[in-house]
Design an enzyme around this catalytic site. Sequence first.
Site, short mmCIF file in Angstrom:
data_model
loop_
_atom_site.label_atom_id
_atom_site.label_comp_id
_atom_site.label_asym_id
_atom_site.label_seq_id
_atom_site.Cartn_x
_atom_site.Cartn_y
_atom_site.Cartn_z
N PHE A 1 -1.74 -1.22 -3.89
CA PHE A 1 -2.76 -0.23 -3.56
C PHE A 1 -2.14 1.16 -3.72
O PHE A 1 -1.14 1.48 -3.09
CB PHE A 1 -3.23 -0.37 -2.10
N TYR B 1 0.85 -1.19 0.00
CA TYR B 1 0.00 0.00 0.00
C TYR B 1 0.89 1.24 0.00
O TYR B 1 1.74 1.41 0.86
CB TYR B 1 -0.88 -0.04 1.24
N CYS B 2 0.70 2.11 -1.00
CA CYS B 2 1.39 3.40 -1.08
C CYS B 2 2.91 3.19 -1.12
O CYS B 2 3.41 2.48 -1.98
CB CYS B 2 0.95 4.30 0.07
N ILE B 3 3.68 3.79 -0.20
CA ILE B 3 5.14 3.66 -0.24
C ILE B 3 5.56 2.20 -0.07
O ILE B 3 6.60 1.79 -0.59
CB ILE B 3 5.80 4.54 0.84
N GLY C 1 3.95 -0.24 -1.42
CA GLY C 1 3.80 -0.78 -2.77
C GLY C 1 5.00 -0.45 -3.63
O GLY C 1 5.49 -1.28 -4.40
#
Length: 600
Positions: free
Chosen positions: A361, A333-335, A337
């Site tokens: 994500f 998720y985010c960083i 990812g």
Amino acid sequence: MTTSDGNTPQVTDEHIERLKENMEKVEALSKRLVDVMAGKTPHTPALDGPNQELFAKAATAYFAEAWQNPAKILEHQIEYWGKSVLNFAEAQQAMAKGEIETDESAPKDRRFANPMWDTNPYFNFIRQQYQTNAKAISQAVASVEDIDDKDRRRLTYFSQQIIDMMAPTNFLATNPDALEKAVETEGQSLIKGLENLVADLEANDGELVVRLADETAFEVGGNIATTPGDVVYRNRMMELIQYKPATETVHETPIVLFPPWINKYYILDLKAQNSLIKWVTEQGYTLFVVSWVNADTSHADIGMEDYIQDGFLTAIEEAKKICKVKQVNAVGYCIAGTTLSLTLSLLKQRGDKSVKSATFFTTLTDFGEQGEFTPFLQDDFVNGIEDQVNKDGVLKAWIIGRTMSFLRSNDLIYSPAIRSYMLGETPPAFDLLYWNGDGANLPGRMAMQYLRGLCQGNDFVTDGFELMGHTLHIRDVDVPLMAITCETDHIAAWKDCYRGVQQMGSRSKTFVVSESGHIAGIVNPPSKKKYGHYTNPDLKGDADTWLNEADFHEGSWWPMWEAWLKKRSGKQVPARDTGDSDHPRLAPAPGDYVTVKASR
């Protein structure tokens, strides 16, 4: 306080006296305010605004345009002067007549919802002149030529910040809501507001960080982050939580989910009704979630390689051991990812097939377009961050939180400040806002690797990102993947995410755009039937083409993702309890790391 007609407040002499008494209480609070500000730890000034060179460039370009094309500049000035005089004349006329002619066709601004902005000549004039000034500033910025695109975007952003900051609603003398509340409460609202202001300053070492939620209303592990599970592994970087099964059988291949370490993982487990973590276990999966350490000065030298080695690779390996399998399905998720992408490149170069599929994500991998972060990713700001982390050892949570808030300053700074400091209201008991304020510090070395090498240098999609003795590149990401992005995401714009996915080496790619933003588009349970999503298997064209040709689906993307995941998760096996003989239960979920507050 009495009323003359049952509705209109009538201010009496007695009321005025009580108001004066309450105002005397301000003195004691003012002393606390002075004391906390005197003890404030100074920070690098570069964190507070752009290098003055930006404004010097803009001024030079503006005056050069004035010399070259004076008619254009004069036209803008005359329009401004004319409108200002008209505002004044209309205010005088309204005062003489005792009534105001309102323009129903004018665009509505929720900051000016109080009827007095339309009916009172004083407030009406202030509003009109503010809107005239705002238009003049925007027009002046738009007219500046001979500056590059990045400087133009930064100039536009910072000028809008000035416009928003100078809104009359941000000042007591020109905020009718605050003035009415002060009179109604005999000044008690201002006392409470000043108490809120001082408390926020004291809680943040003199830095003004507006509290968005009532922190007393929530307890991590009490009424949020309550899905049953256990910490089954812990090291200096993370706790690995294995969640208890909710079905009698589970898919053989487990899921290892990596949340961002900029915030706490429990955004995915706020409450039972919208918990992705709980929902995944109910679909029959063994789920592991990483809870990252909240960095302090002892973590100053931790870099991206440590997150990969002691976080990603270790979590994957321990999950494999507990489940006695050779592969896992990974989610970032985010960083996290972004870092999962780096990890997949590393695994590819090592010939390691531990990851069967990857789900991203709201993940950026191509930072060629910096979007709304353009103002903060130029050298003046990044140099300022580097100076500060060299002093502190960490990039402190309040710096990150403030930066994120200024991207939506009216919603996340000024409006909450007005409610708390002028109206004296207690912040709402809102779990999402509580999580938003429960930030995490970032290790200094990791923060600079991320900012310099990925955000500024865009190394991962150009020459490669040097790490752990390898040159990591986006083309090495070749496992089956699904990318979930969000239509109105201002942190990881979906079009930028799309560009990164296009460059990944996977033969099997599924790209999804969910309605809503960075959080609501992900935390979107099927039961809510709230936000839909777009799909299109053709990723050859540009982002606009993809969306124009995409199919829209009502409702959450979660069931679609689960159907995709099921094909990559193997046969059904008996449900696994948490841990094993080599992985004792160290603590019940949510664990210990998540409860550590960021140092100020």
